[in-house]
Design a protein around this motif. Sequence first.
Motif, mmCIF file in Angstrom:
data_model
loop_
_atom_site.group_PDB
_atom_site.id
_atom_site.type_symbol
_atom_site.label_atom_id
_atom_site.label_comp_id
_atom_site.label_asym_id
_atom_site.label_seq_id
_atom_site.Cartn_x
_atom_site.Cartn_y
_atom_site.Cartn_z
ATOM 1 N N VAL A 147 0.986 -1.138 -0.043
ATOM 2 C CA VAL A 147 -0.032 0.027 0.042
ATOM 3 C C VAL A 147 0.946 1.201 -0.071
ATOM 4 O O VAL A 147 1.694 1.268 0.839
ATOM 5 C CB VAL A 147 -0.983 0.164 1.159
ATOM 6 N N GLU A 148 0.553 2.145 -0.970
ATOM 7 C CA GLU A 148 1.397 3.205 -1.070
ATOM 8 C C GLU A 148 0.576 4.588 -1.038
ATOM 9 O O GLU A 148 -0.709 4.481 -1.586
ATOM 10 C CB GLU A 148 2.336 3.374 -2.260
ATOM 11 N N SER A 149 0.877 5.584 -0.227
ATOM 12 C CA SER A 149 0.071 7.028 -0.396
ATOM 13 C C SER A 149 -0.077 7.199 -1.893
ATOM 14 O O SER A 149 -0.991 7.829 -2.436
ATOM 15 C CB SER A 149 0.757 7.808 0.430
ATOM 16 N N PHE A 150 1.016 7.225 -2.586
ATOM 17 C CA PHE A 150 1.085 7.690 -3.985
ATOM 18 C C PHE A 150 2.395 7.158 -4.588
ATOM 19 O O PHE A 150 3.268 7.209 -4.046
ATOM 20 C CB PHE A 150 1.178 9.285 -4.277
ATOM 21 N N ARG A 151 2.290 6.610 -5.772
ATOM 22 C CA ARG A 151 3.267 6.073 -6.550
ATOM 23 C C ARG A 151 3.172 5.988 -7.872
ATOM 24 O O ARG A 151 2.161 5.791 -8.517
ATOM 25 C CB ARG A 151 3.713 4.593 -6.175
ATOM 26 N N VAL A 152 4.178 6.632 -8.637
ATOM 27 C CA VAL A 152 4.433 6.571 -10.156
ATOM 28 C C VAL A 152 4.987 5.505 -10.611
ATOM 29 O O VAL A 152 6.237 5.337 -10.176
ATOM 30 C CB VAL A 152 4.640 7.861 -10.793
ATOM 31 N N TRP A 153 4.686 4.444 -11.280
ATOM 32 C CA TRP A 153 5.357 3.314 -11.626
ATOM 33 C C TRP A 153 6.083 3.727 -12.983
ATOM 34 O O TRP A 153 5.255 4.193 -13.882
ATOM 35 C CB TRP A 153 4.765 2.008 -11.740
ATOM 36 N N PRO A 154 7.295 3.383 -13.530
ATOM 37 C CA PRO A 154 7.874 3.638 -14.680
ATOM 38 C C PRO A 154 7.097 2.795 -15.811
ATOM 39 O O PRO A 154 6.841 1.646 -15.581
ATOM 40 C CB PRO A 154 9.496 3.150 -14.627
ATOM 41 N N PRO A 155 7.125 3.389 -16.797
ATOM 42 C CA PRO A 155 6.411 2.700 -18.069
ATOM 43 C C PRO A 155 6.918 1.371 -18.344
ATOM 44 O O PRO A 155 6.134 0.489 -18.427
ATOM 45 C CB PRO A 155 6.541 3.647 -19.342
ATOM 46 N N GLY A 156 8.208 1.022 -18.177
ATOM 47 C CA GLY A 156 8.688 -0.112 -18.439
ATOM 48 C C GLY A 156 8.255 -1.225 -17.549
ATOM 49 O O GLY A 156 8.077 -2.311 -17.362
ATOM 50 N N ASP A 157 7.854 -0.930 -16.266
ATOM 51 C CA ASP A 157 7.453 -1.617 -14.957
ATOM 52 C C ASP A 157 5.994 -2.082 -15.205
ATOM 53 O O ASP A 157 5.441 -3.158 -15.277
ATOM 54 C CB ASP A 157 7.726 -1.299 -13.697
ATOM 55 N N ARG A 158 5.196 -1.018 -15.173
ATOM 56 C CA ARG A 158 3.756 -1.051 -14.851
ATOM 57 C C ARG A 158 2.793 -0.157 -15.564
ATOM 58 O O ARG A 158 1.628 -0.403 -15.904
ATOM 59 C CB ARG A 158 3.194 -1.303 -13.494
ATOM 60 N N SER A 159 3.699 1.119 -15.933
ATOM 61 C CA SER A 159 2.676 2.005 -16.516
ATOM 62 C C SER A 159 1.483 2.596 -15.557
ATOM 63 O O SER A 159 0.192 2.791 -16.494
ATOM 64 C CB SER A 159 2.445 1.683 -17.906
ATOM 65 N N MET A 161 -0.235 4.732 -12.060
ATOM 66 C CA MET A 161 0.079 5.350 -11.075
ATOM 67 C C MET A 161 -1.042 4.766 -9.905
ATOM 68 O O MET A 161 -2.113 4.071 -10.177
ATOM 69 C CB MET A 161 -0.646 6.797 -11.353
ATOM 70 N N GLN A 162 -0.428 4.621 -8.648
ATOM 71 C CA GLN A 162 -1.155 4.023 -7.610
ATOM 72 C C GLN A 162 -1.385 4.727 -6.363
ATOM 73 O O GLN A 162 -0.655 5.795 -5.981
ATOM 74 C CB GLN A 162 0.117 3.066 -7.015
ATOM 75 N N ILE A 163 -2.664 4.726 -5.965
ATOM 76 C CA ILE A 163 -3.050 5.289 -4.891
ATOM 77 C C ILE A 163 -3.611 4.275 -3.687
ATOM 78 O O ILE A 163 -4.609 3.677 -4.052
ATOM 79 C CB ILE A 163 -4.034 6.362 -4.921
ATOM 80 N N GLY A 164 -3.062 4.011 -2.631
ATOM 81 C CA GLY A 164 -3.511 2.963 -1.709
ATOM 82 C C GLY A 164 -3.142 1.695 -2.337
ATOM 83 O O GLY A 164 -1.962 1.379 -2.982
ATOM 84 N N ARG A 165 -4.188 0.825 -2.602
ATOM 85 C CA ARG A 165 -3.875 -0.491 -3.319
ATOM 86 C C ARG A 165 -4.793 -0.354 -4.607
ATOM 87 O O ARG A 165 -4.822 -1.191 -5.370
ATOM 88 C CB ARG A 165 -4.613 -1.434 -2.621
ATOM 89 N N PHE A 166 -5.167 1.042 -5.187
ATOM 90 C CA PHE A 166 -5.732 1.142 -6.219
ATOM 91 C C PHE A 166 -4.926 1.832 -7.240
ATOM 92 O O PHE A 166 -3.781 2.272 -7.262
ATOM 93 C CB PHE A 166 -6.913 2.090 -6.319
ATOM 94 N N SER A 167 -5.017 1.430 -8.547
ATOM 95 C CA SER A 167 -4.422 1.928 -9.701
ATOM 96 C C SER A 167 -4.998 2.212 -10.892
ATOM 97 O O SER A 167 -6.115 1.718 -11.309
ATOM 98 C CB SER A 167 -2.971 0.962 -10.082
ATOM 99 N N PHE A 168 -4.405 3.150 -11.820
ATOM 100 C CA PHE A 168 -4.904 3.360 -12.978
ATOM 101 C C PHE A 168 -3.882 3.633 -13.978
ATOM 102 O O PHE A 168 -2.451 3.758 -13.721
ATOM 103 C CB PHE A 168 -5.829 4.525 -13.137
ATOM 104 N N SER A 169 -4.059 3.219 -15.396
ATOM 105 C CA SER A 169 -2.730 3.400 -16.100
ATOM 106 C C SER A 169 -2.560 4.868 -16.835
ATOM 107 O O SER A 169 -3.638 5.557 -16.800
ATOM 108 C CB SER A 169 -3.011 2.207 -17.213
ATOM 109 N N TYR A 170 -1.495 5.054 -17.182
ATOM 110 C CA TYR A 170 -0.987 6.369 -18.082
ATOM 111 C C TYR A 170 -0.291 5.991 -19.326
ATOM 112 O O TYR A 170 0.511 4.840 -19.269
ATOM 113 C CB TYR A 170 -0.475 7.169 -17.136
ATOM 114 N N GLN A 171 -0.242 6.701 -20.296
ATOM 115 C CA GLN A 171 0.546 6.706 -21.373
ATOM 116 C C GLN A 171 1.510 8.014 -21.154
ATOM 117 O O GLN A 171 0.795 9.189 -21.140
ATOM 118 C CB GLN A 171 0.131 6.666 -22.576
ATOM 119 N N ILE A 172 2.718 8.086 -21.597
ATOM 120 C CA ILE A 172 3.476 9.109 -21.915
ATOM 121 C C ILE A 172 3.328 9.485 -23.467
ATOM 122 O O ILE A 172 3.629 8.607 -24.153
ATOM 123 C CB ILE A 172 5.112 9.024 -21.532
ATOM 124 N N GLY A 173 3.037 10.922 -23.609
ATOM 125 C CA GLY A 173 2.867 11.286 -24.822
ATOM 126 C C GLY A 173 4.048 11.752 -25.547
ATOM 127 O O GLY A 173 5.259 11.721 -25.030
#
Length: 174
Positions: A147-159, A161-173
Amino acid sequence: MQRARLGAIAAFIFICTIAVSAQPARNTVWRPATESELKNLLPARAPVEQERIETEMRTASGITDGHGKFVAGIVLITAGYSADGKYSHYFLTQVPLRIGSFQLGPGAYVIGWKHGDEKLDVTFYEAASGKPLGSIEATLNPAITRVESFRVWPPGDRSVMQIGRFSFSYQIGE
């Protein structure tokens, strides 16, 4: 005749070399930003609308391309501010991002979320004005065990962003 052929081949190789070197680097390797990099990037008091809200540096997370571009966020300490209950995180990006159905340009943003059934409804706002820009649903991610307060995972790992145990995807433009 052979000289002309060799000249044409040399010209072709020269043109190909110029064309390849003129292409933007697309294989940028993003990595987690260091604590020192985040401390230099993220403010101790984030400018949010008309206030300067304290941040909690131990919650800072971000990524960098190693060439001076960052995507990072940090928890806001909103108790006593008008943002209390509306925003939870301050977020900076120095590259365009696609998050769900909306695009964020380089800039400063704030994030707010509401807990739903097994999900978070996450909304991004302009930090300066509080104008809502877009929302995405963050879902419970079984692949994330910490569980993390906030975490940005690098695109090569998971792409994600994490809030708690929840996450949503993003793409770098681009």
